[in-house]
Scaffold this motif. Structure first.
Motif, PDB file in Angstrom:
ATOM      1  N   LYS A  61       0.650  -1.064   0.193  1.00  0.00           N
ATOM      2  CA  LYS A  61      -0.010  -0.144  -0.165  1.00  0.00           C
ATOM      3  C   LYS A  61       0.889   1.182  -0.053  1.00  0.00           C
ATOM      4  O   LYS A  61       0.699   2.328  -0.566  1.00  0.00           O
ATOM      5  CB  LYS A  61      -1.095   0.103   1.324  1.00  0.00           C
ATOM      6  CG  LYS A  61      -1.926   1.240   1.189  1.00  0.00           C
ATOM      7  CD  LYS A  61      -2.948   0.750   2.330  1.00  0.00           C
ATOM      8  CE  LYS A  61      -3.880   1.843   2.636  1.00  0.00           C
ATOM      9  NZ  LYS A  61      -3.564   3.305   2.918  1.00  0.00           N
ATOM     10  N   SER A  62       2.012   1.195   0.974  1.00  0.00           N
ATOM     11  CA  SER A  62       2.652   2.430   0.867  1.00  0.00           C
ATOM     12  C   SER A  62       3.276   2.663  -0.322  1.00  0.00           C
ATOM     13  O   SER A  62       3.711   3.782  -1.086  1.00  0.00           O
ATOM     14  CB  SER A  62       4.069   2.250   1.904  1.00  0.00           C
ATOM     15  OG  SER A  62       4.953   3.304   1.832  1.00  0.00           O
ATOM     16  N   GLU A  63       3.997   1.549  -1.297  1.00  0.00           N
ATOM     17  CA  GLU A  63       4.616   1.573  -2.468  1.00  0.00           C
ATOM     18  C   GLU A  63       3.559   2.485  -3.576  1.00  0.00           C
ATOM     19  O   GLU A  63       3.898   3.053  -4.489  1.00  0.00           O
ATOM     20  CB  GLU A  63       5.147   0.265  -2.886  1.00  0.00           C
ATOM     21  CG  GLU A  63       6.352  -0.149  -2.255  1.00  0.00           C
ATOM     22  CD  GLU A  63       6.654  -1.615  -2.756  1.00  0.00           C
ATOM     23  OE1 GLU A  63       8.052  -1.680  -2.465  1.00  0.00           O
ATOM     24  OE2 GLU A  63       5.799  -2.323  -2.976  1.00  0.00           O
ATOM     25  N   ARG A  64       2.325   1.930  -3.392  1.00  0.00           N
ATOM     26  CA  ARG A  64       1.269   2.350  -4.394  1.00  0.00           C
ATOM     27  C   ARG A  64       1.109   3.918  -4.128  1.00  0.00           C
ATOM     28  O   ARG A  64       0.756   4.389  -5.033  1.00  0.00           O
ATOM     29  CB  ARG A  64       0.026   1.679  -4.144  1.00  0.00           C
ATOM     30  CG  ARG A  64       0.070   0.342  -4.694  1.00  0.00           C
ATOM     31  CD  ARG A  64      -0.925  -0.291  -5.103  1.00  0.00           C
ATOM     32  NE  ARG A  64      -2.103  -0.348  -3.928  1.00  0.00           N
ATOM     33  CZ  ARG A  64      -1.890  -1.517  -2.684  1.00  0.00           C
ATOM     34  NH1 ARG A  64      -1.162  -2.784  -3.172  1.00  0.00           N
ATOM     35  NH2 ARG A  64      -2.658  -1.477  -1.630  1.00  0.00           N
ATOM     36  N   GLU A  65       1.044   4.452  -3.016  1.00  0.00           N
ATOM     37  CA  GLU A  65       0.592   5.803  -2.625  1.00  0.00           C
ATOM     38  C   GLU A  65       1.830   6.676  -2.530  1.00  0.00           C
ATOM     39  O   GLU A  65       1.170   7.805  -2.570  1.00  0.00           O
ATOM     40  CB  GLU A  65      -0.139   5.633  -1.453  1.00  0.00           C
ATOM     41  CG  GLU A  65      -1.370   4.965  -1.190  1.00  0.00           C
ATOM     42  CD  GLU A  65      -2.086   4.896   0.166  1.00  0.00           C
ATOM     43  OE1 GLU A  65      -1.481   5.231   1.071  1.00  0.00           O
ATOM     44  OE2 GLU A  65      -3.442   4.182   0.072  1.00  0.00           O
ATOM     45  N   ASN A  66       3.055   6.345  -2.580  1.00  0.00           N
ATOM     46  CA  ASN A  66       4.106   7.291  -2.433  1.00  0.00           C
ATOM     47  C   ASN A  66       5.251   7.095  -3.607  1.00  0.00           C
ATOM     48  O   ASN A  66       4.900   6.248  -4.442  1.00  0.00           O
ATOM     49  CB  ASN A  66       4.978   6.858  -1.266  1.00  0.00           C
ATOM     50  CG  ASN A  66       4.003   7.143   0.101  1.00  0.00           C
ATOM     51  OD1 ASN A  66       3.912   8.412   0.485  1.00  0.00           O
ATOM     52  ND2 ASN A  66       3.510   6.148   0.700  1.00  0.00           N
ATOM     53  N   VAL A  67       5.746   8.355  -3.770  1.00  0.00           N
ATOM     54  CA  VAL A  67       6.745   8.070  -4.870  1.00  0.00           C
ATOM     55  C   VAL A  67       7.774   7.268  -4.672  1.00  0.00           C
ATOM     56  O   VAL A  67       8.665   7.089  -3.439  1.00  0.00           O
ATOM     57  CB  VAL A  67       7.426   9.541  -5.032  1.00  0.00           C
ATOM     58  CG1 VAL A  67       8.643   9.501  -6.163  1.00  0.00           C
ATOM     59  CG2 VAL A  67       6.371  10.706  -5.483  1.00  0.00           C
ATOM     60  N   VAL A  68       8.072   6.441  -5.766  1.00  0.00           N
ATOM     61  CA  VAL A  68       8.952   5.239  -5.497  1.00  0.00           C
ATOM     62  C   VAL A  68      10.498   5.787  -5.604  1.00  0.00           C
ATOM     63  O   VAL A  68      10.730   6.462  -6.616  1.00  0.00           O
ATOM     64  CB  VAL A  68       8.738   4.121  -6.484  1.00  0.00           C
ATOM     65  CG1 VAL A  68       9.789   2.917  -6.469  1.00  0.00           C
ATOM     66  CG2 VAL A  68       7.485   3.550  -6.424  1.00  0.00           C
ATOM     67  N   ALA A  69      11.207   5.389  -4.626  1.00  0.00           N
ATOM     68  CA  ALA A  69      12.686   5.818  -4.668  1.00  0.00           C
ATOM     69  C   ALA A  69      13.456   5.147  -5.676  1.00  0.00           C
ATOM     70  O   ALA A  69      13.082   4.026  -5.923  1.00  0.00           O
ATOM     71  CB  ALA A  69      13.302   5.571  -3.295  1.00  0.00           C
ATOM     72  N   VAL A  70      14.201   5.780  -6.555  1.00  0.00           N
ATOM     73  CA  VAL A  70      15.298   5.139  -7.280  1.00  0.00           C
ATOM     74  C   VAL A  70      15.962   3.886  -6.935  1.00  0.00           C
ATOM     75  O   VAL A  70      16.029   2.956  -7.541  1.00  0.00           O
ATOM     76  CB  VAL A  70      16.157   6.164  -7.826  1.00  0.00           C
ATOM     77  CG1 VAL A  70      17.305   5.445  -8.588  1.00  0.00           C
ATOM     78  CG2 VAL A  70      15.733   7.373  -8.406  1.00  0.00           C
ATOM     79  N   SER A  71      16.073   3.934  -5.497  1.00  0.00           N
ATOM     80  CA  SER A  71      16.614   2.606  -4.939  1.00  0.00           C
ATOM     81  C   SER A  71      15.759   1.226  -5.229  1.00  0.00           C
ATOM     82  O   SER A  71      16.406   0.136  -5.207  1.00  0.00           O
ATOM     83  CB  SER A  71      17.123   2.990  -3.480  1.00  0.00           C
ATOM     84  OG  SER A  71      15.834   3.064  -2.778  1.00  0.00           O
ATOM     85  N   LYS A  72      14.505   1.604  -5.525  1.00  0.00           N
ATOM     86  CA  LYS A  72      13.408   0.708  -5.715  1.00  0.00           C
ATOM     87  C   LYS A  72      13.444   0.180  -6.951  1.00  0.00           C
ATOM     88  O   LYS A  72      12.873  -0.913  -7.365  1.00  0.00           O
ATOM     89  CB  LYS A  72      12.224   0.823  -5.049  1.00  0.00           C
ATOM     90  CG  LYS A  72      11.962   1.167  -3.603  1.00  0.00           C
ATOM     91  CD  LYS A  72      12.386   0.104  -2.715  1.00  0.00           C
ATOM     92  CE  LYS A  72      12.126   0.179  -1.273  1.00  0.00           C
ATOM     93  NZ  LYS A  72      12.290  -0.850  -0.180  1.00  0.00           N
ATOM     94  N   LEU A  73      14.059   0.740  -7.950  1.00  0.00           N
ATOM     95  CA  LEU A  73      13.711   0.580  -9.422  1.00  0.00           C
ATOM     96  C   LEU A  73      15.052  -0.187  -9.831  1.00  0.00           C
ATOM     97  O   LEU A  73      16.071  -0.175  -9.439  1.00  0.00           O
ATOM     98  CB  LEU A  73      13.583   1.913  -9.822  1.00  0.00           C
ATOM     99  CG  LEU A  73      12.733   2.855  -9.852  1.00  0.00           C
ATOM    100  CD1 LEU A  73      12.733   4.019 -10.499  1.00  0.00           C
ATOM    101  CD2 LEU A  73      11.131   2.070  -9.621  1.00  0.00           C
ATOM    102  N   PHE A  74      15.077  -0.768 -11.156  1.00  0.00           N
ATOM    103  CA  PHE A  74      16.099  -1.590 -11.620  1.00  0.00           C
ATOM    104  C   PHE A  74      15.919  -1.439 -13.082  1.00  0.00           C
ATOM    105  O   PHE A  74      14.744  -0.995 -13.875  1.00  0.00           O
ATOM    106  CB  PHE A  74      15.988  -2.891 -11.257  1.00  0.00           C
ATOM    107  CG  PHE A  74      14.875  -3.474 -11.538  1.00  0.00           C
ATOM    108  CD1 PHE A  74      14.254  -4.194 -12.791  1.00  0.00           C
ATOM    109  CD2 PHE A  74      13.660  -3.702 -10.625  1.00  0.00           C
ATOM    110  CE1 PHE A  74      13.193  -4.558 -13.050  1.00  0.00           C
ATOM    111  CE2 PHE A  74      12.378  -4.187 -11.137  1.00  0.00           C
ATOM    112  CZ  PHE A  74      12.250  -4.897 -12.055  1.00  0.00           C
TER     113      PHE A  74
END
Length: 338
Positions: A118-131
C-alpha cells in the motif's frame, strides 16, 4: 537547424561523460573560430578574435544532461543504478534506456502494481527501488554486456512536430544549437563561446571556465520550464513559441538590471521575440561564472522547454532561432552598454 538539433538530442552526454557531444560541437564550430581549447574538465572554450580587444565577452551554455550510472548487478541479472543530476523518479518507470558505449538496450522496471505494498502504491517510489532489465539470465550474463560505472540515458527518438520538436535532452541541445549558429557571424570584441560540462551536478565546469577567461561580461544561456500547459493555475510565466526568455533573476544569479533592460529594449527594436521574466525557478551556470575570478557583469537568458529532465521534452524551433538572434544582438550591442 533541425538536423543539428537531432544530432545533439540523440547523442548521450550524461554529466561526466560529454566526450561525444564535445566532439560534435568542435566539428561544427572549428571553421568559424580562431582557437579552441578543451580544459582538464572537458569544457570547450572557443575563441573568436574581434577587431577590438579592449573587452572580453563570453557566452556560456551547458552541454551535459542528467541521466544515470550503473551501481550494481543483482544475482538475477537486474541492473541497479543511481541518478546523475536531478530527475523526477515518477517520470522514468517503464521508460526505454541505453547503457554504456555499446548502447545496450534496457527498460527501467519496478514491481507490478498488484505486487506492491500500500505504501509503495501511494508514495513516490525511490530510485533505489527501481532496476534496469536488459533481458539477462543472471548476474554473470548481465556482466557480459554492462559494467559498474556505465552511464545510462533515455532512448528517445527525435521528431519534428510542426514548428516544435520532441526528443531527449532538448534543454541542453537547444541552447548549444543556438550558440553554434551564432558563432558563424563576426563580432567587434574578442569573444569566448563556452560549452560547459557538469552543470547538472553543480555547475562544476562553469567554475573552472570563469577563472580561465576572466571575462568582463557574460551571457549565461540555459533552458526555462514553461507554464503554458494543462494544470498550471496562471497564464503568467514562460510560454512555448513566445521567444527567448530574458531573466532579471534566477536561483543562482541576479542579472545586471540596467543592461538587461537595455537588451530587452534593443531586442524589441530589432523585432526579436523575447519574454522578460523575474524570479525564475530554474538555476543556471550564471552564478558560478559571475562570482568566479575577478567577478563579471552577468546576464541571464533561456530557451523555453516543456518537460525538461525527463525521457522526452518539447521545444519550439522558433524559440531556438530567437535565442540565436538574441545572442547575436548581445555580442553586437554589449560594448555600447557597459
Amino acid at each position: 537547424m533541425a538536423e543539428l538539433l537531432k544530432k545533439m538530442s540523440e547523442i548521450n552526454a550524461v554529466s561526466g561523460n560529454e566526450n561525444d557531444i564535445r566532439n560534435l560541437i568542435i566539428a561544427e564550430i572549428k571553421d568559424n573560430v580562431d582557437d579552441i581549447t578543451v580544459d582538464t574538465m572537458g569544457n570547450v572554450i572557443a575563441y573568436k578574435k574581434g577587431s577590438d580587444s579592449g573587452k572580453k565577452i563570453a557566452v556560456a551554455v551547458n552541454m551535459d544532461e542528467p541521466g544515470f550510472i550503473i551501481s550494481g548487478v543483482t544475482e538475477k541479472g537486474y541492473l541497479k543504478f543511481k541518478a546523475v543530476g536531478n530527475i523526477d523518479p515518477r517520470k522514468i518507470i517503464s521508460k526505454k534506456v541505453v547503457i554504456g558505449a555499446d548502447k545496450i538496450k534496457g527498460v527501467i522496471g519496478m514491481k507490478a502494481i498488484h505486487l506492491q505494498t500500500k505504501s509503495e502504491r501511494e508514495n513516490v517510489v525511490a530510485v533505489s527501488k527501481l532496476f534496469i532489465d536488459i533481458g539477462a539470465k543472471d548476474k554473470e550474463d548481465a556482466e557480459k554486456y554492462v559494467k559498474l560505472g556505465d552511464y545510462v540515458t533515455f532512448d528517445t527518438e527525435f521528431m519534428q512536430i510542426g514548428s516544435n520538436v520532441k526528443g531527449k535532452a532538448l534543454d541542453r541541445s537547444g541552447i548549444c544549437t543556438s550558440l553554434i549558429d551564432a558563432i558563424e557571424k563576426e563580432y567587434k570584441y574578442d569573444t569566448y563561446m563556452c560549452f560547459l560540462v557538469q552543470r547538472e551536478v553543480g555547475a562544476r565546469g562553469a567554475k573552472i571556465v570563469s577563472h580561465r577567461i576572466n571575462a568582463d561580461v557574460i551571457l549565461s544561456v540555459s533552458s526555462a520550464e514553461t507554464a503554458d500547459m494543462y494544470g498550471c493555475e496562471s497564464n503568467a510565466g514562460v510560454k512555448l513559441g513566445d521567444g527567448a526568455v530574458v531573466n532579471f533573476e534566477d536561483r543562482t544569479i541576479i542579472a545586471d538590471k540596467e543592461i538587461t533592460e537595455k537588451m530587452i529594449k534593443a531586442a524589441k527594436k530589432a523585432k526579436i521575440k523575447v519574454q522578460p521574466q523575474v524570479l525564475m525557478p530554474q538555476t543556471s551556470d550564471g552564478g558560478a561564472m559571475q562570482s568566479g575570478a575577478d567577478g563579471a557583469i552577468c546576464l541571464s537568458s533561456s530557451v523555453p522547454c516543456r518537460y525538461s529532465h525527463s525521457p522526452v521534452s518539447v521545444m519550439s524551433l522558433d524559440d531556438i532561432n530567437s535565442m540565436t538572434e538574441y545572442i547575436r544582438l548581445f555580442l553586437n550591442k554589449i560594448g555600447e552598454m557597459i
